[in-house]
Design a protein around this motif. Sequence first.
Motif, mmCIF file in Angstrom:
data_model
loop_
_atom_site.group_PDB
_atom_site.id
_atom_site.type_symbol
_atom_site.label_atom_id
_atom_site.label_comp_id
_atom_site.label_asym_id
_atom_site.label_seq_id
_atom_site.Cartn_x
_atom_site.Cartn_y
_atom_site.Cartn_z
ATOM 1 N N TRP A 121 1.049 -1.435 0.018
ATOM 2 C CA TRP A 121 -0.523 0.250 -0.339
ATOM 3 C C TRP A 121 0.579 1.250 0.400
ATOM 4 O O TRP A 121 0.263 2.164 -0.057
ATOM 5 C CB TRP A 121 -0.469 -0.364 1.302
ATOM 6 C CG TRP A 121 -1.496 0.928 0.844
ATOM 7 C CD1 TRP A 121 -2.746 1.451 0.693
ATOM 8 C CD2 TRP A 121 -1.535 2.163 2.419
ATOM 9 N NE1 TRP A 121 -3.516 2.333 0.847
ATOM 10 C CE2 TRP A 121 -2.798 3.000 2.264
ATOM 11 C CE3 TRP A 121 -1.424 2.193 3.540
ATOM 12 C CZ2 TRP A 121 -2.722 4.103 3.256
ATOM 13 C CZ3 TRP A 121 -1.163 2.953 4.316
ATOM 14 C CH2 TRP A 121 -2.636 4.384 4.308
ATOM 15 N N GLU A 153 2.767 2.043 -3.784
ATOM 16 C CA GLU A 153 2.174 1.590 -4.949
ATOM 17 C C GLU A 153 2.134 3.163 -5.446
ATOM 18 O O GLU A 153 1.951 3.736 -6.833
ATOM 19 C CB GLU A 153 0.702 1.207 -4.515
ATOM 20 C CG GLU A 153 -0.326 1.476 -6.297
ATOM 21 C CD GLU A 153 -1.759 1.396 -5.625
ATOM 22 O OE1 GLU A 153 -2.368 1.053 -6.756
ATOM 23 O OE2 GLU A 153 -1.451 0.463 -4.892
ATOM 24 N N PRO A 154 1.945 4.095 -4.642
ATOM 25 C CA PRO A 154 1.886 5.812 -5.096
ATOM 26 C C PRO A 154 3.391 6.176 -5.432
ATOM 27 O O PRO A 154 3.715 6.972 -6.529
ATOM 28 C CB PRO A 154 1.068 6.979 -4.145
ATOM 29 C CG PRO A 154 1.014 5.663 -2.983
ATOM 30 C CD PRO A 154 1.253 4.279 -3.205
ATOM 31 N N LEU A 155 3.969 5.564 -5.368
ATOM 32 C CA LEU A 155 5.755 5.854 -5.185
ATOM 33 C C LEU A 155 6.244 5.428 -6.602
ATOM 34 O O LEU A 155 7.381 6.037 -7.440
ATOM 35 C CB LEU A 155 6.803 5.758 -4.316
ATOM 36 C CG LEU A 155 6.679 5.975 -3.012
ATOM 37 C CD1 LEU A 155 7.683 4.927 -2.097
ATOM 38 C CD2 LEU A 155 7.066 6.670 -3.065
ATOM 39 N N GLU A 156 5.449 4.891 -7.747
ATOM 40 C CA GLU A 156 5.908 4.214 -8.935
ATOM 41 C C GLU A 156 7.671 4.307 -9.168
ATOM 42 O O GLU A 156 8.591 5.104 -9.913
ATOM 43 C CB GLU A 156 5.352 5.776 -10.113
ATOM 44 C CG GLU A 156 3.995 5.879 -9.589
ATOM 45 C CD GLU A 156 3.573 7.082 -11.012
ATOM 46 O OE1 GLU A 156 4.594 7.818 -11.309
ATOM 47 O OE2 GLU A 156 2.346 7.094 -11.457
ATOM 48 N N ARG A 163 11.729 11.252 -3.057
ATOM 49 C CA ARG A 163 11.027 10.985 -2.386
ATOM 50 C C ARG A 163 11.151 9.692 -0.945
ATOM 51 O O ARG A 163 11.747 9.466 -1.098
ATOM 52 C CB ARG A 163 9.365 10.478 -3.053
ATOM 53 C CG ARG A 163 8.929 11.651 -4.263
ATOM 54 C CD ARG A 163 9.067 10.428 -5.302
ATOM 55 N NE ARG A 163 9.550 10.128 -6.259
ATOM 56 C CZ ARG A 163 8.962 8.878 -6.880
ATOM 57 N NH1 ARG A 163 8.074 8.449 -6.899
ATOM 58 N NH2 ARG A 163 10.486 8.034 -7.348
ATOM 59 N N THR A 191 -2.548 9.789 3.470
ATOM 60 C CA THR A 191 -3.371 8.932 3.217
ATOM 61 C C THR A 191 -3.248 7.844 3.902
ATOM 62 O O THR A 191 -2.444 7.374 4.821
ATOM 63 C CB THR A 191 -2.735 8.283 1.782
ATOM 64 O OG1 THR A 191 -4.354 7.314 1.130
ATOM 65 C CG2 THR A 191 -1.991 7.328 1.900
ATOM 66 N N TYR A 228 4.522 11.224 2.788
ATOM 67 C CA TYR A 228 4.911 11.699 1.793
ATOM 68 C C TYR A 228 5.572 12.719 1.795
ATOM 69 O O TYR A 228 4.532 13.749 2.178
ATOM 70 C CB TYR A 228 4.525 10.790 0.278
ATOM 71 C CG TYR A 228 3.594 9.823 0.630
ATOM 72 C CD1 TYR A 228 4.881 8.934 -0.106
ATOM 73 C CD2 TYR A 228 2.275 9.431 0.796
ATOM 74 C CE1 TYR A 228 3.572 7.455 0.061
ATOM 75 C CE2 TYR A 228 1.483 7.847 0.326
ATOM 76 C CZ TYR A 228 2.445 7.020 -0.078
ATOM 77 O OH TYR A 228 2.316 5.700 -0.475
#
Length: 216
Positions: A37, A40-43, A147, A196, A209
Motif C-alpha cells: 500500500w 504503490e503511489p511511489l512509482e 521522495r 493517506t 509522503y
Amino acid sequence: MKLIDQFIGRQIRKPSGLPGRLLGHLMANEHMALVDWMLEPLEISESDRVLDVGCGGGMTLRKLQNLVPEGFVAGLDYAPAMVAQARGRNKSAIAAGKMDVVQGDVAALPFDSASFDIVVGVETLYFWPDPLAGLMEIRRVLKPGGRVAQVMDISKPSAEAAVPENVAERMGFRVYAGEELTALLTEAGFVETRFTAIPERAKGWLCAYGTAPALS
C-alpha cells in the motif's frame, strides 16, 4: 501489565535475543500488505536507489530489490539482530552487489548526501527519539526531487479502539495523526507533503509522503 508493555516495547523498538529474532520474522511477514500500500503511489523506477530505514528482518528489502533490478537497495536498522536477519534473508542480493544492510541510527545516516532516489520506513518513525532529526537526515541523503514515505498501522484517529496514550508511552512510542506527520515533513524541509489513511485497517493505516526540494 506495565512491565509486559515495557518489554514488548523494547523488543519492537530494538529486537534482541531469541524473542527479538522471532519477532523479526513475524513482523517481516505481517507487514507486506501495508508495504504494498505504501509503495504503490511511489512509482519506483527499475534503476532507482532506495533506502529502507528501520529495515527490520529485511522482507521489504527483498521486495524493493525486485522492483529495482537495475538499481540498488540499502537497509539500515538500529538493532544488530535485525541487521543480521536482513542480511541472511537477502544474502544473494548482497553478494551480487545489489544491496547492503548496515547497523546505524536514522539521526546520523552513514550515507553520502543526495545518494538515494527514494527512502521508505515501515512501522518505525513512532519509535524515533527525535523524528525531526531523522527526517532531516533523510532529506540530506535524498537527491533533489527524491521522495520519502513513512507508513504505520497504528494512528489516530482509528476506527478500532486506539492504543491508549499511557500504554504507548510505556511501550516507548508515539501515536501520530496524518496532519502531525506532514507537519514534521514540512518542518524537515520537504515539499509536496501529503498523507493517506485507511482508519478501518488494523489500528489505523497511515502513510505520509514528501519530496526533497529541487536545487535553487
